[in-house]
Design an enzyme around this catalytic site. Structure first.
Site: not given
Ligand code: FPP
Length: 233
Positions: A15, A17, A32, A62-63
Site C-alpha cells: 500500500d 504507491n 506502481h 475491488e481495484n
Molecule cells: C496500493 O497502493 C497498490 C496497489 C493497488 C497496486 C500494487 C501493485 C504493485 C506494487 C505493482 C504490481 C506489479 C507487479 C509486477 C506484481 P495505492 O495505489 O492504493 O496507494 P495509495 O493508497 O497511496 O493511493
C-alpha cells in the site's frame, strides 16, 4: 522465551504507491513502477533469509474501480514483469504462482503469467505468489463451490483449506501492510487465522532489506500461542 524461527510464509499488502507518487508530483503509475522495484528488493531479502514463500497483493477484486489508465498500466507492468524479472527468478530456481481469477485480465497479461508458471513448474526454490484480481471472500466462495460440486455432505477445515488457491501450502506466518493502514482489505481471510500482523509506516515503494529485517525482528518478539495459554519454551 525463545524467538520464533524464520517464518515460512510472509504475505505483503503493498500500500502507498499513490501517496509515494503524489509526494513527488508524479502520476500514480510512477508509484506502481517504484512499487515493482520494492517488490524485487523484498523478494531478494526474503530469499536470503530462507523464507519459503512470499505473497504479494498486486490487484484486488475491488481495484477495478480505479481509473482505466491506471488499471491498464498495472496489467502492462505485470506482463512486462513476467517476461523479464520473473524469468530471472525462474532461472535461479524460484517457483512462481498467481492466485485470483485471471480470466478478466488482458490476454497479454494472462499469456505472460501462464508462460512463466509453466517455465517454473519443476523449480524447488522459494515460491513467489502474486495475487491478481484476488479477493478473500471470492476465494472462500470458490472453495465452498468446489466442495459442493464434489458432492460431499460435510466439510472440514482441511478439505476447505485444500480448495483455496494456497491449498497444500503454508498459511502466512506474517501479514505485512505498508503505509500505516491497519486493514486486511479482503486479503487471505481464510489463511490469516493465526497470522501475525505487522503494520509498517513506510510507503510500499520505500520497502527494502532493512524493512524486512525490522519485520523479522518484530515477528521474533511475538508470542505465538495459536489459542493455547502459554508457550512452553
Ligand atoms: C496500493 O497502493 C497498490 C496497489 C493497488 C497496486 C500494487 C501493485 C504493485 C506494487 C505493482 C504490481 C506489479 C507487479 C509486477 C506484481 P495505492 O495505489 O492504493 O496507494 P495509495 O493508497 O497511496 O493511493
Amino acid at each position: 522465551m525463545s524467538a520464533n524461527a524464520t517464518p515460512r510464509h510472509i504475505a505483503f499488502i503493498m500500500d502507498g504507491n499513490g501517496r509515494w507518487a503524489k509526494k513527488r508530483f508524479l502520476p500514480r503509475k510512477a508509484g506502481h513502477r517504484q512499487g515493482v522495484k520494492a517488490l524485487e528488493r523484498v523478494v531478494d531479502a526474503c530469499e536470503k533469509k530462507g523464507v519459503e514463500m512470499v505473497t504479494f497483493y498486486a490487484f484486488s477484486t475491488e481495484n477495478w474501480a480505479r481509473p482505466q489508465d491506471e488499471i491498464d498500466a498495472l496489467f502492462a507492468m505485470v506482463a512486462e514483469f513476467a517476461d523479464t524479472r520473473l524469468k530471472e527468478y525462474v532461472a535461479r530456481g524460484l517457483r512462481i504462482m498467481f492466485m485470483g481469477d485471471l480470466a478478466p485480465l488482458p490476454q497479454k497479461t494472462r499469456d505472460a503469467c501462464a508462460r512463466i508458471v509453466q517455465a517454473a513448474k519443476d523449480n524447488e526454490g522459494m515460491i513467489v505468489n502474486i495475487a491478481l484480481n484476488y479477493g478473500g471472500r471470492d476465494e472462500i466462495l470458490r472453495a465452498v463451490r468446489r466442495v459442493l460440486q464434489s458432492g460431499v455432505k460435510d466439510v472440514d477445515v482441511e478439505t476447505l483449506s485444500d480448495c483455496m488457491y494456497t491449498g497444500g501450502l503454508p498459511d502466512p506466518d506474517i501479514i505485512v501492510r505498508s503505509s500505516g493502514e491497519k486493514r486486511l482489505s479482503n486479503f487471505m481471510l481464510w489463511q490469516a487465522a493465526y497470522s501475525e500482523f505487522v503494520f509498517r509506516d513506510e510507503l510500499w515503494p520505500d520497502f527494502d532489506e532493512k524493512t524486512i529485517d525490522a519485520v523479522l525482528e518484530e515477528y521474533a518478539s511475538r508470542d505465538r500461542r495459536y489459542g493455547s495459554v502459554k508457550r512452553l519454551d
